[in-house]
Design a protein around this motif. Structure first.
Motif, PDB file in Angstrom:
ATOM      1  N   LEU A 133       0.825  -1.210   0.000  1.00  0.00           N
ATOM      2  CA  LEU A 133       0.000   0.000   0.000  1.00  0.00           C
ATOM      3  C   LEU A 133       0.864   1.268   0.000  1.00  0.00           C
ATOM      4  CD1 LEU A 133      -3.082   1.064   0.618  1.00  0.00           C
ATOM      5  CD2 LEU A 133      -2.104   1.464   2.871  1.00  0.00           C
ATOM      6  N   VAL A 134       1.970   1.243   0.736  1.00  0.00           N
ATOM      7  CA  VAL A 134       2.814   2.448   0.809  1.00  0.00           C
ATOM      8  C   VAL A 134       3.893   2.461  -0.280  1.00  0.00           C
ATOM      9  CG1 VAL A 134       2.414   2.714   3.296  1.00  0.00           C
ATOM     10  CG2 VAL A 134       4.482   1.519   2.512  1.00  0.00           C
ATOM     11  N   GLY A 135       3.836   1.502  -1.188  1.00  0.00           N
ATOM     12  CA  GLY A 135       4.779   1.496  -2.307  1.00  0.00           C
ATOM     13  C   GLY A 135       6.121   0.861  -1.987  1.00  0.00           C
ATOM     14  N   LEU A 136       6.154  -0.006  -0.984  1.00  0.00           N
ATOM     15  CA  LEU A 136       7.411  -0.654  -0.607  1.00  0.00           C
ATOM     16  C   LEU A 136       7.336  -2.175  -0.731  1.00  0.00           C
ATOM     17  CD1 LEU A 136       8.524   1.375   2.551  1.00  0.00           C
ATOM     18  CD2 LEU A 136       9.446   1.526   0.250  1.00  0.00           C
ATOM     19  N   GLY A 137       6.458  -2.630  -1.603  1.00  0.00           N
ATOM     20  CA  GLY A 137       6.338  -4.069  -1.814  1.00  0.00           C
ATOM     21  C   GLY A 137       7.696  -4.663  -2.171  1.00  0.00           C
ATOM     22  N   GLY A 138       8.030  -5.794  -1.532  1.00  0.00           N
ATOM     23  CA  GLY A 138       9.300  -6.457  -1.833  1.00  0.00           C
ATOM     24  C   GLY A 138      10.482  -5.949  -1.016  1.00  0.00           C
ATOM     25  N   LYS A 139      10.279  -4.905  -0.217  1.00  0.00           N
ATOM     26  CA  LYS A 139      11.413  -4.365   0.563  1.00  0.00           C
ATOM     27  C   LYS A 139      11.356  -4.781   2.037  1.00  0.00           C
ATOM     28  CE  LYS A 139      12.804  -0.940  -2.611  1.00  0.00           C
ATOM     29  NZ  LYS A 139      12.945   0.415  -3.038  1.00  0.00           N
ATOM     30  N   GLU A 140      10.561  -5.798   2.293  1.00  0.00           N
ATOM     31  CA  GLU A 140      10.315  -6.238   3.666  1.00  0.00           C
ATOM     32  C   GLU A 140      11.596  -6.584   4.441  1.00  0.00           C
ATOM     33  OE1 GLU A 140       7.135  -9.088   3.392  1.00  0.00           O
ATOM     34  OE2 GLU A 140       7.279  -9.498   5.544  1.00  0.00           O
ATOM     35  N   ASP A 141      12.581  -7.150   3.735  1.00  0.00           N
ATOM     36  CA  ASP A 141      13.778  -7.636   4.434  1.00  0.00           C
ATOM     37  C   ASP A 141      14.922  -6.628   4.470  1.00  0.00           C
ATOM     38  OD1 ASP A 141      12.521 -10.035   4.994  1.00  0.00           O
ATOM     39  OD2 ASP A 141      13.083 -10.896   3.056  1.00  0.00           O
ATOM     40  N   ARG A 142      14.690  -5.439   3.958  1.00  0.00           N
ATOM     41  CA  ARG A 142      15.726  -4.406   4.011  1.00  0.00           C
ATOM     42  C   ARG A 142      15.846  -3.850   5.431  1.00  0.00           C
ATOM     43  NH1 ARG A 142      16.766  -1.396  -0.600  1.00  0.00           N
ATOM     44  NH2 ARG A 142      16.494  -2.654  -2.464  1.00  0.00           N
ATOM     45  N   MET A 143      17.017  -3.279   5.726  1.00  0.00           N
ATOM     46  CA  MET A 143      17.182  -2.575   6.994  1.00  0.00           C
ATOM     47  C   MET A 143      16.860  -1.091   6.757  1.00  0.00           C
ATOM     48  SD  MET A 143      17.991  -5.038   8.897  1.00  0.00           S
ATOM     49  CE  MET A 143      18.492  -4.348  10.469  1.00  0.00           C
ATOM     50  N   PRO A 144      16.323  -0.390   7.757  1.00  0.00           N
ATOM     51  CA  PRO A 144      15.980   1.023   7.554  1.00  0.00           C
ATOM     52  C   PRO A 144      17.146   1.856   7.019  1.00  0.00           C
ATOM     53  CG  PRO A 144      15.069   0.278   9.632  1.00  0.00           C
ATOM     54  CD  PRO A 144      15.893  -0.859   9.092  1.00  0.00           C
ATOM     55  N   GLY A 145      18.358   1.559   7.498  1.00  0.00           N
ATOM     56  CA  GLY A 145      19.533   2.332   7.077  1.00  0.00           C
ATOM     57  C   GLY A 145      19.857   2.194   5.595  1.00  0.00           C
ATOM     58  N   GLU A 146      19.297   1.171   4.951  1.00  0.00           N
ATOM     59  CA  GLU A 146      19.546   0.973   3.519  1.00  0.00           C
ATOM     60  C   GLU A 146      18.538   1.723   2.646  1.00  0.00           C
ATOM     61  OE1 GLU A 146      20.844  -3.682   4.295  1.00  0.00           O
ATOM     62  OE2 GLU A 146      19.128  -3.237   3.003  1.00  0.00           O
ATOM     63  N   LEU A 147      17.594   2.401   3.294  1.00  0.00           N
ATOM     64  CA  LEU A 147      16.533   3.068   2.538  1.00  0.00           C
ATOM     65  C   LEU A 147      16.756   4.572   2.485  1.00  0.00           C
ATOM     66  CD1 LEU A 147      13.381   1.301   4.047  1.00  0.00           C
ATOM     67  CD2 LEU A 147      14.688   0.642   2.028  1.00  0.00           C
ATOM     68  N   SER A 148      16.170   5.213   1.476  1.00  0.00           N
ATOM     69  CA  SER A 148      16.207   6.677   1.407  1.00  0.00           C
ATOM     70  C   SER A 148      15.291   7.249   2.487  1.00  0.00           C
ATOM     71  CB  SER A 148      15.706   7.133   0.031  1.00  0.00           C
ATOM     72  OG  SER A 148      14.318   6.861  -0.082  1.00  0.00           O
ATOM     73  N   GLY A 149      15.414   8.549   2.729  1.00  0.00           N
ATOM     74  CA  GLY A 149      14.560   9.201   3.726  1.00  0.00           C
ATOM     75  C   GLY A 149      13.076   9.024   3.415  1.00  0.00           C
ATOM     76  N   GLY A 150      12.738   9.202   2.140  1.00  0.00           N
ATOM     77  CA  GLY A 150      11.332   9.072   1.748  1.00  0.00           C
ATOM     78  C   GLY A 150      10.821   7.661   1.979  1.00  0.00           C
ATOM     79  N   GLU A 151      11.683   6.667   1.683  1.00  0.00           N
ATOM     80  CA  GLU A 151      11.278   5.273   1.914  1.00  0.00           C
ATOM     81  C   GLU A 151      11.139   4.993   3.408  1.00  0.00           C
ATOM     82  OE1 GLU A 151      13.081   2.865  -1.902  1.00  0.00           O
ATOM     83  OE2 GLU A 151      14.457   3.483  -0.322  1.00  0.00           O
ATOM     84  N   GLN A 152      12.045   5.550   4.199  1.00  0.00           N
ATOM     85  CA  GLN A 152      11.942   5.346   5.655  1.00  0.00           C
ATOM     86  C   GLN A 152      10.632   5.946   6.186  1.00  0.00           C
ATOM     87  OE1 GLN A 152      15.475   5.902   8.157  1.00  0.00           O
ATOM     88  NE2 GLN A 152      16.654   6.122   6.273  1.00  0.00           N
ATOM     89  N   GLN A 153      10.265   7.098   5.630  1.00  0.00           N
ATOM     90  CA  GLN A 153       9.005   7.696   6.092  1.00  0.00           C
ATOM     91  C   GLN A 153       7.827   6.833   5.653  1.00  0.00           C
ATOM     92  OE1 GLN A 153       7.963   9.089   8.493  1.00  0.00           O
ATOM     93  NE2 GLN A 153       8.132  11.313   8.243  1.00  0.00           N
ATOM     94  N   ARG A 154       7.930   6.194   4.513  1.00  0.00           N
ATOM     95  CA  ARG A 154       6.860   5.281   4.082  1.00  0.00           C
ATOM     96  C   ARG A 154       6.732   4.094   5.045  1.00  0.00           C
ATOM     97  NH1 ARG A 154       4.967   5.997  -1.298  1.00  0.00           N
ATOM     98  NH2 ARG A 154       5.993   7.818  -2.178  1.00  0.00           N
ATOM     99  N   VAL A 155       7.880   3.616   5.528  1.00  0.00           N
ATOM    100  CA  VAL A 155       7.833   2.528   6.512  1.00  0.00           C
ATOM    101  C   VAL A 155       7.129   3.023   7.787  1.00  0.00           C
ATOM    102  CG1 VAL A 155       9.161   0.911   7.923  1.00  0.00           C
ATOM    103  CG2 VAL A 155      10.000   1.541   5.652  1.00  0.00           C
ATOM    104  N   ALA A 156       7.489   4.225   8.208  1.00  0.00           N
ATOM    105  CA  ALA A 156       6.875   4.783   9.423  1.00  0.00           C
ATOM    106  C   ALA A 156       5.360   4.944   9.240  1.00  0.00           C
ATOM    107  CB  ALA A 156       7.523   6.122   9.768  1.00  0.00           C
ATOM    108  N   ILE A 157       4.956   5.325   8.039  1.00  0.00           N
ATOM    109  CA  ILE A 157       3.523   5.479   7.765  1.00  0.00           C
ATOM    110  C   ILE A 157       2.850   4.104   7.744  1.00  0.00           C
ATOM    111  CG2 ILE A 157       1.822   6.205   6.036  1.00  0.00           C
ATOM    112  CD1 ILE A 157       3.795   8.525   5.345  1.00  0.00           C
TER     113      ILE A 157
END
Ligand code: ATP
Length: 229
Positions: free
Chosen positions: A125-149
């Motif tokens: 739903l937040v556009g991060l399909g398939g990124k479940e196993d990534r660590m937050p530090g490997e994501l951009s700021g916008g992606e990290q905020q999507r995880v938080a949302i």
């Protein structure tokens, strides 16, 4: 959904109130921007809704409850019905994206099977399909905020509180985050968002509440950020 009746808040050892005699109502399903210069009382307003602080005077009602009358042990129960998103994301750095989102469900005792099914759905739903196993530090700021949302929304809260969610993001990434919050709002979740982001407020044309020196000085439907001070 939210009602403030003549609410004032003075922090201990301060003589100037952070909020002064604020009365307003926010209905279910609304999208509201909270604006005002630094120190005008925005975070205090949000902290009162989250019952992180109590009003010094007046009443704060959230989801039909008078928060002044809610005992401390009942506060977690109310918070579960609220999602929160902050400028600095506040993800758990040693957990994967999926684990960060799952954690929100674990703490409220959802069964494992439900968690396994729900987490990928909300990440999609937040556009991060398939990124479940990534660590937050490997994501951009916008992606990290999507995880938080995703984490804030995974319980389908009635109310989402966002304190400067685009404060650390570039304009283009911010637009993506706002589209996401708008979509969440369209599912029926009420959104209250404090922001300094003039472009976003001017583009979205939602209700705008402005605080100045702790007072409510403007409440405008389909409003703009306001005048330069
Ligand atoms: N915990 C606290 N103890 C004492 N004073 C506080 C506390 N938190 C906030 N204040 C004061 O209350 C007033 C309102 O602060 P608040 O953080 O609500 O403003 P704000 O609009 O969110 O500001 P910003 O845009 O910078 O985040 C300020 O004068 C601030 O110094």
């Amino acid at each position: 959904m939210i009602r403030f009746d003549n609410v004032s808040k003075t922090y201990p050892k301060q003589n100037r109130p952070a909020l002064r005699d604020v009365s307003l109502e926010i209905e279910r399903g609304e999208f509201v921007f909270l604006v005002g210069s630094s120190g005008s009382g925005k975070s205090t307003f949000l902290r009162l809704i989250l019952r992180e602080e109590r009003a010094s005077q007046g009443q704060v009602h959230v989801l039909g409850k008078d928060l002044g009358k809610v005992s401390n042990w009942k506060v977690p129960h109310i918070r579960r019905q609220l999602g929160t998103v902050f400028q600095d994301f506040r993800l758990l750095p040693n957990k994967t994206v999926g684990e960060n989102v799952a954690f929100a469900l674990e703490v409220i005792g959802k069964p494992r099977g439900t968690i396994r099914k729900t987490v990928p759905e909300v990440l999609d739903l937040v556009g991060l399909g398939g990124k479940e196993d990534r660590m937050p530090g490997e994501l951009s700021g916008g992606e990290q905020q999507r995880v938080a949302i995703a984490r804030a929304f995974v319980n389908r809260p009635m109310l989402l509180i966002a304190d400067e969610p685009t404060g650390n993001l570039d304009p283009q990434t911010s637009v993506g985050i706002m589209k996401l919050l708008d979509r969440i709002n369209r599912t029926g979740t009420t959104v209250v968002m404090a922001t300094h982001d003039q472009n976003i407020v001017d583009q979205m044309r939602k209700r705008v509440i402005e605080l100045e020196g702790g007072r409510l000085v403007r409440d405008q439907s389909r409003g703009v950020y306001g005048y330069q001070h």
